[in-house]
Design a protein around this motif. Sequence first.
Motif, short mmCIF file in Angstrom:
data_model
loop_
_atom_site.label_atom_id
_atom_site.label_comp_id
_atom_site.label_asym_id
_atom_site.label_seq_id
_atom_site.Cartn_x
_atom_site.Cartn_y
_atom_site.Cartn_z
N PHE A 434 6.27 10.65 4.29
CA PHE A 434 5.83 10.31 2.94
C PHE A 434 4.92 9.09 2.94
O PHE A 434 3.91 9.06 2.24
CB PHE A 434 7.05 10.05 2.04
CG PHE A 434 6.67 9.53 0.68
CD1 PHE A 434 6.14 10.39 -0.28
CD2 PHE A 434 6.81 8.18 0.37
CE1 PHE A 434 5.77 9.91 -1.52
CE2 PHE A 434 6.44 7.69 -0.87
CZ PHE A 434 5.92 8.57 -1.82
N GLU A 435 5.25 8.06 3.74
CA GLU A 435 4.45 6.84 3.74
C GLU A 435 3.02 7.10 4.22
O GLU A 435 2.06 6.57 3.65
CB GLU A 435 5.11 5.76 4.61
CG GLU A 435 6.35 5.12 4.02
CD GLU A 435 7.59 5.98 4.25
OE1 GLU A 435 7.47 7.03 4.93
OE2 GLU A 435 8.68 5.60 3.78
N ALA A 436 2.89 7.94 5.27
CA ALA A 436 1.55 8.26 5.77
C ALA A 436 0.78 9.07 4.74
O ALA A 436 -0.43 8.85 4.51
CB ALA A 436 1.64 9.01 7.09
N PHE A 437 1.50 10.03 4.10
CA PHE A 437 0.85 10.84 3.06
C PHE A 437 0.41 9.98 1.89
O PHE A 437 -0.71 10.11 1.37
CB PHE A 437 1.84 11.91 2.59
CG PHE A 437 1.41 12.59 1.31
CD1 PHE A 437 0.41 13.55 1.31
CD2 PHE A 437 2.02 12.25 0.10
CE1 PHE A 437 0.02 14.16 0.14
CE2 PHE A 437 1.62 12.86 -1.08
CZ PHE A 437 0.61 13.82 -1.06
N TYR A 438 1.28 9.04 1.49
CA TYR A 438 0.96 8.19 0.34
C TYR A 438 -0.19 7.25 0.67
O TYR A 438 -1.04 6.93 -0.18
CB TYR A 438 2.21 7.40 -0.07
CG TYR A 438 2.10 6.73 -1.41
CD1 TYR A 438 1.42 7.35 -2.46
CD2 TYR A 438 2.67 5.48 -1.64
CE1 TYR A 438 1.33 6.74 -3.70
CE2 TYR A 438 2.58 4.86 -2.87
CZ TYR A 438 1.90 5.49 -3.90
OH TYR A 438 1.78 4.89 -5.13
N VAL A 719 -9.13 -6.57 3.89
CA VAL A 719 -7.86 -5.86 3.72
C VAL A 719 -6.96 -6.63 2.76
O VAL A 719 -6.27 -6.03 1.91
CB VAL A 719 -7.18 -5.66 5.09
CG1 VAL A 719 -5.82 -4.99 4.92
CG2 VAL A 719 -8.06 -4.81 5.99
N TYR A 720 -6.95 -7.96 2.87
CA TYR A 720 -6.13 -8.76 1.96
C TYR A 720 -6.59 -8.56 0.52
O TYR A 720 -5.77 -8.42 -0.40
CB TYR A 720 -6.23 -10.25 2.33
CG TYR A 720 -5.41 -11.15 1.45
CD1 TYR A 720 -4.07 -11.36 1.71
CD2 TYR A 720 -5.97 -11.76 0.33
CE1 TYR A 720 -3.29 -12.18 0.90
CE2 TYR A 720 -5.22 -12.57 -0.50
CZ TYR A 720 -3.88 -12.78 -0.20
OH TYR A 720 -3.12 -13.57 -1.02
N THR A 721 -7.90 -8.54 0.32
CA THR A 721 -8.42 -8.30 -1.03
C THR A 721 -7.99 -6.93 -1.54
O THR A 721 -7.62 -6.77 -2.71
CB THR A 721 -9.97 -8.38 -1.01
OG1 THR A 721 -10.35 -9.65 -0.50
CG2 THR A 721 -10.54 -8.20 -2.39
N SER A 722 -8.05 -5.94 -0.65
CA SER A 722 -7.66 -4.58 -1.05
C SER A 722 -6.22 -4.53 -1.54
O SER A 722 -5.90 -3.83 -2.50
CB SER A 722 -7.85 -3.63 0.15
OG SER A 722 -7.40 -2.34 -0.17
N ILE A 723 -5.34 -5.30 -0.90
CA ILE A 723 -3.93 -5.32 -1.31
C ILE A 723 -3.73 -6.19 -2.55
O ILE A 723 -3.03 -5.81 -3.49
CB ILE A 723 -3.05 -5.82 -0.15
CG1 ILE A 723 -3.08 -4.81 1.00
CG2 ILE A 723 -1.62 -6.06 -0.60
CD1 ILE A 723 -2.35 -5.26 2.23
N THR A 746 3.98 2.13 4.05
CA THR A 746 2.81 2.74 3.39
C THR A 746 1.55 1.94 3.67
O THR A 746 0.52 2.50 4.07
CB THR A 746 3.06 2.84 1.88
OG1 THR A 746 4.18 3.68 1.63
CG2 THR A 746 1.83 3.41 1.18
N PHE A 747 1.64 0.66 3.44
CA PHE A 747 0.43 -0.15 3.63
C PHE A 747 0.10 -0.36 5.11
O PHE A 747 -1.06 -0.55 5.46
CB PHE A 747 0.60 -1.50 2.91
CG PHE A 747 0.31 -1.40 1.44
CD1 PHE A 747 -0.98 -1.49 0.97
CD2 PHE A 747 1.34 -1.18 0.52
CE1 PHE A 747 -1.25 -1.39 -0.39
CE2 PHE A 747 1.08 -1.08 -0.83
CZ PHE A 747 -0.22 -1.17 -1.29
N PRO A 809 0.43 -10.45 3.34
CA PRO A 809 0.44 -10.50 1.87
C PRO A 809 1.56 -9.65 1.27
O PRO A 809 2.10 -10.01 0.22
CB PRO A 809 -0.94 -9.98 1.49
CG PRO A 809 -1.42 -9.21 2.65
CD PRO A 809 -0.83 -9.87 3.85
N LEU A 810 1.91 -8.54 1.94
CA LEU A 810 2.99 -7.71 1.40
C LEU A 810 4.31 -8.46 1.43
O LEU A 810 5.16 -8.28 0.55
CB LEU A 810 3.12 -6.43 2.24
CG LEU A 810 2.22 -5.25 1.83
CD1 LEU A 810 2.43 -4.08 2.76
CD2 LEU A 810 2.51 -4.84 0.40
#
Length: 826
Positions: A434-438, A719-723, A746-747, A809-810
Amino acid sequence: MKSYLSLAWKQLKAEKITSLLILCALLLSTIATTAAGASVGILQSLRIRQAAGFNGNRYATFHQLTEAQRKQLSGDARLTDVGSLIQIGNCRLGSSSLTLFLREYCGNSLDAYPSIGILREGHLPSGAGEIALSEDALQYLAPGAGVGDTLTLTLSVSLKTDDQPPFEYTFPFTITGILENDYLGYASGTMTAVAGRGTAAALLPERYLLYSTNFKTKTTGDFQAIIDSLAEQLTLDKENIQYNWVLLDAMGMDYAEKGEGDAGNGFPFMAAACILVGSLVLLASGLVIYNILKVSVSRKIREYGTLRAIGGDRRQLYALVTLQLLLLFVIALPPGSLLGTLSAKGILLAATGLLNPDLFLAGSTQQLHTAITGSRTGTMLPILAGIGITLFFSLIAAFPAARYASRVSPVEAMSGHAAVIKRAHRKTGKIRCFEAFYARLNMSRSRGRTAITILSIVMSITVYVALQSFSGLLDTSRAVQEMHLGDYAVTNETAGFRPAAVKELQEREEVAALYTTKLSVYTWDAGGHFPLRLDFTLQSWEAFQIAGIDSGRLESYLPGLSAQTKEALRNGTACLVKNPIPFSFDGQETAFTQLKAGDTLTVNGTPLQVAGIVSTPVTINNAGYINGIQILVSDSLYDTLTGKDSYSEIYPVLYGEEKADAFEKWLQEWCDSNPGSHWLSYRQSDAQLAKSFEQITLLSWGLILFIGLIGLLNIINTVYTSIHTRVNEIGIQRAIGMSAGSLYRTFLWEGAYYGLIASGIGAVTSWLCTFFVHAAAAEAWQLPPFPLIPVLQASLVSVLACLLSTAFPLRSLTRMNIVTTIRSIE
């Protein structure tokens, strides 16, 4: 009433994290461009220093000058660093193929040859009859002799063009100094000794008291024009003008004898590569700026809609977004420029502190540091260029976001329906992870953001690989290494080597390859008869030489030959020709024979077509060229034309250094069993040349790693901005039951996808950049090998950077209150 532009600063203060991310991107871009520009000047200075050590710190030398001509040259206002020397004589060093040249250096002229006058023991000669020479030269002449001992030399001296036999004499010299060994002369078969002042006047007849004067021109753009003007003023023949091609090519200067293949060795191609790499760095930074600004504008779309509703026009919204960028740029400008300039010199100073300063022809590390700090980075041009280019690319990156803000409809923006969501056709299937799909679903939901993130990573990979691809352009030692073949030169000038003996050498397990040369020289006898049957007449002073070389070397001797011509050389129906060197005598140019491509000549009844004209003759034992016609033919054709099959010189190439000592011991025994044979090793000279380049490579690696770090920070920034811009989304996901672990996975999957996709694309783009850099260096389109190791290195670091910039960041976001994340603006 305040100007609407005051809103720009208020928005920047309200969105602190977004502003900080843009500021970081601008800061990194300014540092990168300024450091790249400053490093070009430093590396060029060190490259020129390396080139000056190979053949002297001079642009040109005029030979056979009288005292009056020397003084006229010394007083010319267009010249600098003028110094003169006198040839005292030369002698063969024992049974080797090396020749010792004894020279008297006038004034400070020895300073132009930094690799020669380095003392190991004693002092430089100061009076007539005193001498200083290197330890390895002394071992050939008088093993065990030292400072204070007498060394008796039998010397020979002649003029470049002379109608008299050489003047020979014997004299006991007093050794005053032992010089450091310098193996660079092995490539040309020469070694140099230094004589004291007044030696030439005491030992030589007046006709040989002629000077060789070295100099530089104060300006480089009109170098050749100055040379031609000086030659005309001094009535100097062309053969008495020598260009220091190693240094001139390193500086990218034009001169009369510059070969067609020399252009690729000049520094302008490295500068062109720097421009390419710098553009990639700026593009990567620009993508980050665009990504952050685009997200920032999207989140403030209602504000812009309100401004449009109360009368704001598109021009004002353009100005608002642009001003925000300019404000941040002004903040990033001073520290970025300062850090870029300091880092360029700091990296190189730190690297050189670990190196031997002798390799850069400096007496100490402090001298080397002085050379770096005094290099051409002191000008404002690299700094201003870095500032201007960064600002230009940043404004280009901001333009799409400003355009987006100016085109927004006030009604749609204020109603909150600025985005139209369209559900694409979905395919049903089993979800295995699920995490890869999401993660894939998240990436496809925002294709623009995904594309920008991947492009930023691609640029970082491409920059890293492209920086390495042009590092070889820094090497000025390549041309010097090409002056000899193989790791050794094994010579027999009497009977030559029989084919069976050569086969024995070739079959040694240490030998990877073997090049060979056969040479016969024919001259007129005392009765005016010539020993060969030729269908053309030579001048009375011209010799005729037949050189037989192995087929692979023969075909590559003149680049650009067609397949048909190469086949003709192999089957013995064609030859290459070296024409005589023209000269003048008593002001009159002497007549000489000249052949051209396409001509046909007959040698001992065998017709041959001239396939091309070469500029470099084949010689044996590093000896001088006996003037005349030389034809270069295949090994088998040589046997047919001359009736001889003996090899004059052979050049073994070893597999590696591991068994070199054992091979040399066997080689000495092999030479002893072939009377008249001797050998010379190029291992020391190649090692000295390679080590010289290794040090510059280490310095360029400092720049590579520094800009690689900037690329890495850009990846983290992107990547940080994306999150960070998905804080609300993350809060909602946690509110509906997604665990922190699942959110992490997921991330992390998303970061892994970013890195892997970008690595595949980056491998292709970096190969293309390598292709263009190699084409520029070789001035020919050729497919370079795939840079597998650099691509794997950059890809691995990029994937790890994506994963790490996702995890940190997560970690902070998962600790936040769910309600807080849903309501968060930043």
